[in-house]
Design an enzyme around this catalytic site. Sequence first.
Site, short mmCIF file in Angstrom:
data_model
loop_
_atom_site.label_atom_id
_atom_site.label_comp_id
_atom_site.label_asym_id
_atom_site.label_seq_id
_atom_site.Cartn_x
_atom_site.Cartn_y
_atom_site.Cartn_z
N GLY D 144 38.93 38.79 39.64
CA GLY D 144 38.31 38.04 38.86
C GLY D 144 39.03 36.92 38.25
O GLY D 144 40.16 36.62 38.10
N CYS D 145 38.01 35.85 37.55
CA CYS D 145 39.07 34.61 37.16
C CYS D 145 39.76 34.93 35.95
O CYS D 145 40.96 34.37 35.82
CB CYS D 145 37.67 33.54 36.68
SG CYS D 145 36.58 34.05 35.57
N PHE D 146 39.26 35.73 35.14
CA PHE D 146 40.17 36.07 33.85
C PHE D 146 41.56 36.72 34.12
O PHE D 146 42.62 36.30 33.92
CB PHE D 146 39.42 36.94 32.71
CG PHE D 146 38.40 36.11 32.02
CD1 PHE D 146 38.50 35.01 31.76
CD2 PHE D 146 37.24 36.90 31.83
CE1 PHE D 146 37.81 34.24 31.04
CE2 PHE D 146 36.22 36.34 30.82
CZ PHE D 146 36.49 34.85 30.60
N GLY D 149 44.02 34.40 35.80
CA GLY D 149 44.98 33.68 34.77
C GLY D 149 45.86 34.59 33.80
O GLY D 149 46.85 34.19 33.81
#
Lengths: 314, 314, 314, 314
Positions: D144-146, D149
Amino acid sequence: MLNVGIINITGYAGAEIARLVYSHPELKLVSATGRSKAGKDLSEVFPHLEKTDIKIREELSDNVEFVFSALPHAASAEKLSQYVDSSIPAIDISADFRLKDLSTYEDWYDIKHPRPELIDQATYGLPEIHRDDIKKSKLVANPGCFPTGAILSMSPAVKNDLIEDMIIIDSKTGVSGAGRTAKEAFGFSELNDNCAAYGTKGHRHQPEIAQELNFLKYMLKKNITEKDAVELYKEFYKSEPFIKIVDAPPATKHTWGSNYVYLYPYVREDTNTLVVISALDNLVKGSAGAAIQNMNLMQGFEETMGISALPVYP
Amino acid sequence: MLNVGIINITGYAGAEIARLVYSHPELKLVSATGRSKAGKDLSEVFPHLEKTDIKIREELSDNVEFVFSALPHAASAEKLSQYVDSSIPAIDISADFRLKDLSTYEDWYDIKHPRPELIDQATYGLPEIHRDDIKKSKLVANPGCFPTGAILSMSPAVKNDLIEDMIIIDSKTGVSGAGRTAKEAFGFSELNDNCAAYGTKGHRHQPEIAQELNFLKYMLKKNITEKDAVELYKEFYKSEPFIKIVDAPPATKHTWGSNYVYLYPYVREDTNTLVVISALDNLVKGSAGAAIQNMNLMQGFEETMGISALPVYP
Amino acid sequence: MLNVGIINITGYAGAEIARLVYSHPELKLVSATGRSKAGKDLSEVFPHLEKTDIKIREELSDNVEFVFSALPHAASAEKLSQYVDSSIPAIDISADFRLKDLSTYEDWYDIKHPRPELIDQATYGLPEIHRDDIKKSKLVANPGCFPTGAILSMSPAVKNDLIEDMIIIDSKTGVSGAGRTAKEAFGFSELNDNCAAYGTKGHRHQPEIAQELNFLKYMLKKNITEKDAVELYKEFYKSEPFIKIVDAPPATKHTWGSNYVYLYPYVREDTNTLVVISALDNLVKGSAGAAIQNMNLMQGFEETMGISALPVYP
Amino acid sequence: MLNVGIINITGYAGAEIARLVYSHPELKLVSATGRSKAGKDLSEVFPHLEKTDIKIREELSDNVEFVFSALPHAASAEKLSQYVDSSIPAIDISADFRLKDLSTYEDWYDIKHPRPELIDQATYGLPEIHRDDIKKSKLVANPGCFPTGAILSMSPAVKNDLIEDMIIIDSKTGVSGAGRTAKEAFGFSELNDNCAAYGTKGHRHQPEIAQELNFLKYMLKKNITEKDAVELYKEFYKSEPFIKIVDAPPATKHTWGSNYVYLYPYVREDTNTLVVISALDNLVKGSAGAAIQNMNLMQGFEETMGISALPVYP
């Protein structure tokens, strides 16, 4: 690899040229200047360009074989003249060599042209209209973003003598075309979610459009149907790699970061008006991408080289 | 009608005070200053304020009975001192009188305070914490927008000794709080659709928050449930006209143009953490609206007078 | 206090009427309906309206003395007819009673009008043109946002017989006017930083504009100067509380949340064209604010009551 | 050229994969599916992808040699299983194969996993952590994008045992990550200029982060200086082509359309806290770009192939 230099890389057009040069298989960015930021690494000014590994300097280095100038008008002609004099091919992003008529230039820009004798050497850099001349040119005047949309929208109609009375051009742009220099009027809080007119009495891009279309007062002749108009536009642009005739209103967002132009021609029957809606990215096909396209032509590279990436969406 | 003057009306905070003064039934804006724009009509600078019919001047007129200063820090204390000396009630939007400890102010703002002897006369202008003192004060230091959100979020927890270890404050703001002065970094093209951190090593609003909460290192004690926390927040703010405890995350957009603050307290059971989300308009409850609220208290007007309008949405 | 009901409060126009009713000194919102959200508190749907303390119901309560309908067209006429039949004054935000010619309505909206016999009772709700009729009316058809800008821009020119050949109306709007119903095309990711045309072959607001201006094909007569045009616009609107003739292009942002309209008329000498730029908030003067203005006239209140707040900026 | 198929190309992740596949010198998009839009040309749904010349179908064609699935969770595992069973390499953009612990998946996604026996075959697709395993895998679970990061920000600190007490992850995203399906809450008017929290009691990406970092409750040990922390981050990522350690807070806007991640680690001395700010494009490195990077590794292509374009700015 061709050694490329960018004059005034610290504005948005200069930075966008740098981005495109980075992805171009035949180009190498070897030198760049920027007025107030000489001495800094480019990545300090534009973190997104860190991979270019360039330091901003006062002057371009001597090994430059092709020059892009993204200086403001007047300053650009001044600085470019040395490269023109040395037969180094160059593209001027500014307005200095766009207008063939010196007095029109000096009237609209309210300035004395620093090197008027070079105007004749320059070719207007719209490949869809002047491709063959660009291929033979050493100095190309990159068009403004409004003229690119307006001229591409109107050319098939004008060339086919469709217009009888009047052309009205309604252009909208984001503010990046106005550059990166700090101004109160360009602050985020002033412009966010805002829409306002400017240049209402006459925009500097107007003579450029008039020059290329040759005339401005015409209106749609009675007997063209939308079907015929669409056919004519498709025929006119049938070999163009960056122009797409679409059958629904295009959105600016469909062009982001790309060199593509969408044209949607249609006829309003109630007023017998031909309307053409165009959408393009003002910093790519409206500036830096067109510059790369022109450079490809001048250097004999494939015209689409380095600028065929699709738009980023959403 | 009370004659009001605004010092430095040409920034966003000053302009927002003017907007609210216009709708206030007991106030009349009679004079306003602006540094570089003296001599102009206010409507030239802010067309939306044309109805105020005010000319920007170098100095406030003599008939002013209440002063709002929206100057930057240091300049504000300097200019306000004459009104304080004349016992004209004043509200300072800048940071000059917020911090009780002179050396803290001089450290964080890296400047010598021009009138330190006035600090003791000033009251910190958060009515929810200092209402009675504000009523008796002639000089009120309007809080910053981040401290307003942070202090209102944390006060019930701190006052009720809920915190054991640490408070972490995560604040986000639009850029209008940074003022209207032109800066490259605040240009539309730089900030549109962007999100970035600043003040990462320590933000100037931090000592203000620490002063009001008295301490900063606590963490949630073991035995509070969310139900109890919500109850405690509702009880703490039960008489506050501008504070609403909500049961879902509030959105900044629900506060636009209004003086309301939404607080959403909840407990994360996995880490036994109390989290409080607050939302407010940084130029209203975070600045100009709070100033009107403070003025209402200082003048004995109804506290909500002129600032009870609902948020504009969407 | 007048007891007000809002039909379909759950859209943007209905919610904006609720916001304005809340601040109006003579109105009390006593009842509101919403199709899919009946049974909920209004604050669940619109947290910014929490102060109104209204529950959404299937039907308005019986004590309603004035009705605003923010239903879509056809549904609105259907529902409003019972109030018209009971002589309860009403304002219709939809298009149902705007067009005097039934077949024009049925052509453009592609629907059978549910209560055509009521059309004659309705007054077109543009106070700047029909003030006296609105005062005497029990049923007012609130204009669309595009027609409000277009008609106000063109009326002085048309009434003074300035136009010779053609009127071109170029309107831009944000998407809030399209309502709150979920559609893929109205998603944030689709529309953010985007600009696109729609209704290109003919917009539904066009017959409304034509009806009010009576004719559409004219062009500027030769002998008007800009000075005279500005004078004529100022004279035409000299008593209007919400219309301001300005001398620079107005920005949409200068109107936010307010009922004000800015008009900037000028003459382009190169084409002898009169251009009028107007800016207004599409949900206030373009919808809910105009509705309150109309209601004030119908009820004999001061015309500006409750809608004189200045725009929120920035 | 490798024949590529995209399942559910009609969402944002699927469309972004198509964009990147188009520019990749070793890939050819030969087939794509989309649930409700089967039968349409892709250019009808996404005009910016017109050059791909793809028709959307119910099922992928048989000549597909590599599959990307951008279906929602559960549907994705269901559909992908046939390709896994046929040993066709595949990347799953959904959450179905990210979590190694079946019950954690079924708790957080509140659904029965349709093909749990495949979980063991899947590799978590973060090349910076699992590069060697990805090279050998036939089924990669794209993060996922979270988590991308968060894990990249924390890995050097966790691997070097810097954390003593607690990790707090504060992630912000635009709404494109939530997909293209129409929802009232995702309308432009709801989200424009808005900021709000969601998933406040626990976000579905949290177990994924915990799995990769193995533990979550640590805090900075006493004796690390910022200089040492920066050194350690630079060392940890020294060979990574897409990760750049920067010395000022990065902006999301510096990553637009690119696969690059900016990390800014620093130490707040007042609270002895290590803070790491990361910025990435949620649809590129946070989704489609990472998928291409993983595919490059799985196929033995150069890891950066087709995804080395610089960010688009401004």
